[in-house]
Design a protein around this motif. Sequence first.
Motif, PDB file in Angstrom:
ATOM      1  N   ASN A  17       0.838  -1.201   0.000  1.00 46.45           N
ATOM      2  CA  ASN A  17       0.000   0.000   0.000  1.00 46.45           C
ATOM      3  C   ASN A  17       0.876   1.256   0.000  1.00 46.45           C
ATOM      4  O   ASN A  17       0.799   2.103   0.883  1.00 46.45           O
ATOM      5  CB  ASN A  17      -0.953  -0.007   1.208  1.00 46.45           C
ATOM      6  N   ASP A  51      -3.889   8.208   1.021  1.00 44.99           N
ATOM      7  CA  ASP A  51      -4.304   7.170   1.970  1.00 44.99           C
ATOM      8  C   ASP A  51      -3.251   6.073   2.073  1.00 44.99           C
ATOM      9  O   ASP A  51      -3.395   5.143   2.870  1.00 44.99           O
ATOM     10  CB  ASP A  51      -5.609   6.495   1.488  1.00 44.99           C
ATOM     11  N   GLU A  53       0.004   3.853   2.960  1.00 47.71           N
ATOM     12  CA  GLU A  53       0.735   3.752   4.241  1.00 47.71           C
ATOM     13  C   GLU A  53       2.188   4.158   4.088  1.00 47.71           C
ATOM     14  O   GLU A  53       2.839   4.597   5.021  1.00 47.71           O
ATOM     15  CB  GLU A  53       0.699   2.301   4.741  1.00 47.71           C
ATOM     16  N   ASN A  71       2.691  13.995   7.259  1.00 50.29           N
ATOM     17  CA  ASN A  71       2.127  12.650   7.486  1.00 50.29           C
ATOM     18  C   ASN A  71       2.868  11.942   8.610  1.00 50.29           C
ATOM     19  O   ASN A  71       3.542  10.930   8.378  1.00 50.29           O
ATOM     20  CB  ASN A  71       2.295  11.800   6.208  1.00 50.29           C
ATOM     21  N   GLU A  73       2.106   9.945  10.801  1.00 50.78           N
ATOM     22  CA  GLU A  73       1.750   8.541  11.098  1.00 50.78           C
ATOM     23  C   GLU A  73       2.166   7.594   9.963  1.00 50.78           C
ATOM     24  O   GLU A  73       2.036   6.390  10.084  1.00 50.78           O
ATOM     25  CB  GLU A  73       0.253   8.430  11.404  1.00 50.78           C
ATOM     26  N   LYS A  74       2.682   8.153   8.870  1.00 47.19           N
ATOM     27  CA  LYS A  74       3.028   7.299   7.727  1.00 47.19           C
ATOM     28  C   LYS A  74       4.529   7.099   7.595  1.00 47.19           C
ATOM     29  O   LYS A  74       5.318   7.834   8.189  1.00 47.19           O
ATOM     30  CB  LYS A  74       2.492   7.935   6.447  1.00 47.19           C
ATOM     31  N   THR A  75       4.886   6.080   6.803  1.00 45.29           N
ATOM     32  CA  THR A  75       6.306   5.829   6.557  1.00 45.29           C
ATOM     33  C   THR A  75       6.698   6.573   5.289  1.00 45.29           C
ATOM     34  O   THR A  75       6.127   6.328   4.222  1.00 45.29           O
ATOM     35  CB  THR A  75       6.532   4.312   6.360  1.00 45.29           C
TER      36      THR A  75
END
Length: 306
Positions: A17, A51, A53, A71, A73-75
């Motif tokens: 994702n 959206d 990840e 972002n 919270e994202k990698t």
Amino acid sequence: MSNSTIEQIQYLKEKKNAIILAHSYQRDEVQDVADFVGDSLGLSREAAKTDAEIIVFAGVHFMAETAAILNPEKTVLIPDLEAGCSLADTITAADVQAWKDKNPDGQVVAYVNTSAEVKALADVCVTSANATAVVAGLDQDRPIFFLPDMFLGAHVEGQTGRKLELWMGECHVHAGIGEREINKTLKDHPNADFMIHPECSCGSACLYLKPDAKMLSTEAMVRHSQSSDAEEFVVATEVGILHRLQKFSPQKKFIPVKESAVCKYMKMITIEKVRDSLLENKFRVEVVPEVADKARRSLEAMIAVG
Ligand code: 13P
Ligand code: SF4
């Protein structure tokens, strides 16, 4: 580059994702595997709304850092940690703090080509696409420090009529596109439309040489060349943009002012490194939360201007 590299990238993107964001100065084949190609502003917006990840950022470090700030919270991955920016490197957080200490009521406007620490001390960020609109909306009665690109700053001064305190930074690629090369290319192509990035050192000379020259961000160049009736365009910026310009207007001709206007940092990202980045989740770009929270405020202040 083999087809299997592209297939591996497609497979890994789906499996994990992940999304690939690429700047318009990236290698042609990297642009071609990206989900979104654009300028700094478009990439910031895309990073803010995705959206996915994992964001693989095919660009330079400050751009990946911007995506990470937006972002948390994202990698966010950059395929090569050495992909820096000579312009961003001209100024440190200590330089900005020194100006703020001397100008307690001042407003700091930071071009996105800056580190997260510098953004954290800014009131608002800008890109070449929105710098004029952002500065025009600032408090008229307080001093403004515009950093780090002096040529973009001078362009914004001209557009807004505001007096800005400029940091004397420059991008070595754009500063190297000079009046001599422009003069020659324009003589060889007298009927071409002339598009110039505001980081170029020769802004005022260009307007003297061709009064209808258009000062445009990379994405604005793509839009302008699509809507213009001209068949030929002389382009003063990093040459990676030509791939994108040609893709959207295959019947038109694009002539770079300087073939050697190549950003070596942008070109450090190869398609194999993009694949390895997805495969091994490397190299993660992280910003310490206290810095990221402050930098996010100045980025969001920019994004809000539209
Ligand atoms: P844009 O903001 O037009 O994408 O330019 C970024 C950049 O690094 C120019 O050298
Ligand atoms: Fe930085 Fe210049 Fe490369 Fe843009 S072209 S990333 S400003 S060094």
